[in-house]
Each structure stands twice: as C-alpha cells, then as structure tokens.
Write an enzyme that holds these catalytic residues in place. Structure first.
Site, PDB file in Angstrom:
ATOM      1  N   LYS A   1       0.768  -1.164  -0.130  1.00 36.38           N
ATOM      2  CA  LYS A   1       0.013  -0.126   0.066  1.00 36.38           C
ATOM      3  C   LYS A   1       1.100   1.339   0.071  1.00 36.38           C
ATOM      4  CE  LYS A   1      -3.603  -2.693   2.249  1.00 36.38           C
ATOM      5  NZ  LYS A   1      -4.193  -3.011   3.488  1.00 36.38           N
TER       6      LYS A   1
ATOM      7  N   GLN B   1      -4.337  -1.751   9.514  1.00 35.67           N
ATOM      8  CA  GLN B   1      -4.516  -3.095   9.183  1.00 35.67           C
ATOM      9  C   GLN B   1      -4.813  -4.025  10.155  1.00 35.67           C
ATOM     10  OE1 GLN B   1      -2.826  -3.767   6.207  1.00 35.67           O
ATOM     11  NE2 GLN B   1      -3.519  -5.615   6.321  1.00 35.67           N
TER      12      GLN B   1
ATOM     13  N   ASP C   1     -11.132   2.395   4.291  1.00 39.24           N
ATOM     14  CA  ASP C   1     -11.521   0.840   4.138  1.00 39.24           C
ATOM     15  C   ASP C   1     -13.224   0.785   4.236  1.00 39.24           C
ATOM     16  OD1 ASP C   1      -9.462  -0.817   3.621  1.00 39.24           O
ATOM     17  OD2 ASP C   1      -9.008  -1.183   5.779  1.00 39.24           O
TER      18      ASP C   1
END
Length: 293
Positions: A54, A98, A121
């Site tokens: 990422k 994460q 997200d």
C-alpha cells in the site's frame, strides 16, 4: 476452456493510471497531495507485506504515505491515540488500521474510532450504515473492486440473480449491498446455508469469498454464469498444481469450461483492492477539500 478471463491486473493498472492523473490535478488545484496513513500493530509478516504494498502504491500515484508502526504489545490507548492524531492531521486524507490486530486489542472498536471521512476501508459503523441506506460514503475496497471488474466486463446486473458466498463485514455484506444498489436480486450464502450448490447454481453472477480452497465446482455453476473468485488460499505447489501454491475458492479449471466469464487467482480480484484504496483516498481528499460532496 470457454470462459472469458477477467483480467484484474489490467483493470487495476487502468484504475491506478486514472488515479495518478486525478491526483496530479488535485495537487495542482489545492497545493498539496492526498495522504494515506497506515497503522500496523505488531510484526505479522503477511500484514507487513500488505502495508508495504500500500505504501509503494501510494508513491506510484503521487499520494503521500504515512507509515505508523506500533509494537505488538501496544496498549489499546496507544493505538487509539495514534488514530486520533491521524484523524486530526490535515495532511492525512485517509486512515487505515491494518487487520488483524494482536489478540489483546479490539479491532472493530479501534476501526470505529477512525474519522468516517477518512475511513478509506469503509468499515466504520457510519460508513456501513450509509452503504445500507444507499447514502454517499466510503465503501470497502474489495467489493468496490469487484464492481469495477463487473462493469469492465459489461455484466448486466439489473434484474440478474446474484449469489454471494460469504457474509463477512469486510466483504460479503457490503458486496451484497452494492449489488442491490445496481438492482440485482441478491442471495447471501454462508456456512449454515442448506443445499449450497443448488443455491449457487441459480446465479447469473456468482461471487465466492469464504476462504475454502476450490469449494465451488462445476456443479455449483449455471452454464453461462459470471464467476468472481475472491478467495486466496495457499496450498503446496503439488496440491495447487502451480508454482505459487495459490488457489481461489473456485475450481478454476472445471468452472472455466462452463462459465461465460471468470476471474483467475492470482490476477483477478486481488490487484483491485489496492487500486480502489487509492481511489478512495483521493475521494476522501476531495471531500475534505470541498471539491466533491
């Protein structure tokens, strides 16, 4: 093999190119680039690889990466304070925690502390609720990536029967909502579904996301259906029949003989997730700048 292969690598590359152009325009207009902050707690090797990917992807399209790493024994307060600092940082357009986090931490609660406007997200209760109500908001990246694949393949969703195998908060539930938004008739299957194969065999669009290697065989698939394989399972090279050992939730060789279109593993859905994360970060930056409602 008769199915058309939906090339996620090529489609993701196109999305990244589009984002890179739009990031340049945004930076020229506002005087600063969008920023994406990743928060990694602990040293899980797979998570470290994902975060590294990422970070590299951000640099490639002109998004500024912010890399925050905390020790595996970090307290709930330490992680919460890190998220609060990123929420308040105007240079940060998007924040991503994460997952999974270490067992002593509450991942859903921590994720819920992210500013919904920076929740790239799409996992906060606010954004999940906006999706359910059909209101504008940030959406989970992998379901968005699947929608991009279906659009690129010119799959007609209105009036189609779609079956999603998997009901996770990260994928299955938002995937169903995105399909409903396009006027598909959606069935969500899970581990308690009776006659799973029979339900799947009704689908015009079949999406598998359960983490069970090669669960979906030809008996699960209606001839001519579009099959999207979200699974990523690691077997031995001997078991997988390939050098990487990676296989999906779909028995590709069998299903490709009767489907009209299918995604491979790897190279199908996987590349789309980061591409849509980059697009979400740009979308968040635009909204924060008052450029996009």
């Amino acid at each position: 093999m008769s199915a058309r292969i939906i090339d996620g690598k090529a489609i993701a590359a196109r999305v990244r190119d589009e984002v890179a152009r739009e990031v340049r325009a945004f930076t020229e207009q506002t005087g600063r680039a969008p920023g994406l902050a990743t928060v990694l707690v602990g040293e899980d090797p797979a998570s470290a690889v994902y975060v590294g990917g990422k970070q590299r992807a951000c640099k490639e399209v002109g998004i500024v990466p912010f890399d925050r790493r905390l020790a595996a024994e970090a307290s709930f307060k330490e992680v919460a304070d890190t998220l609060a600092g990123l929420n308040a940082d105007q240079a940060v357009s998007g924040v991503l925690l994460q997952l999974p986090v270490p067992d002593h931490l509450d991942g859903p609660t921590l994720t819920g502390m992210i500013d919904p406007g920076k929740d790239v997200d799409g996992l906060t209760p606010v954004n999940a609720g906006l999706l359910l109500l059909g209101q504008p908001g940030l959406r989970p990246c992998t379901p968005l990536g699947v929608m991009e694949l279906l659009a690129d393949a010119d799959v007609q969703l209105e009036g189609a029967e779609a079956v999603v195998v998997g009901r996770s908060n990260l994928f299955g539930k938002p995937m169903a909502q995105l399909l409903l938004k396009q006027n598909a008739t959606v069935t969500t299957c899970h581990s308690r579904t009776g006659n799973l194969g029979g339900v799947c065999a009704r689908a015009d669009v079949l999406i598998a996301a359960v983490g069970h290697a090669r669960l979906v065989t030809r008996e699960f698939v209606k001839p001519g259906a579009v099959v999207i394989d979200v699974g990523m399972n690691r077997l031995t090279p001997e078991e997988a029949g390939n050098s990487s050992g990676l296989v999906g939730d779909v028995n590709f060789q069998e299903v490709a003989e009767i489907a009209s279109a299918i995604t491979p593993v790897p190279g199908g859905v996987g590349p789309m997730t980061i591409a849509l994360l980059l697009r979400n970060t740009l979308q968040a930056a635009r909204r924060q700048a008052g450029i996009e409602a």
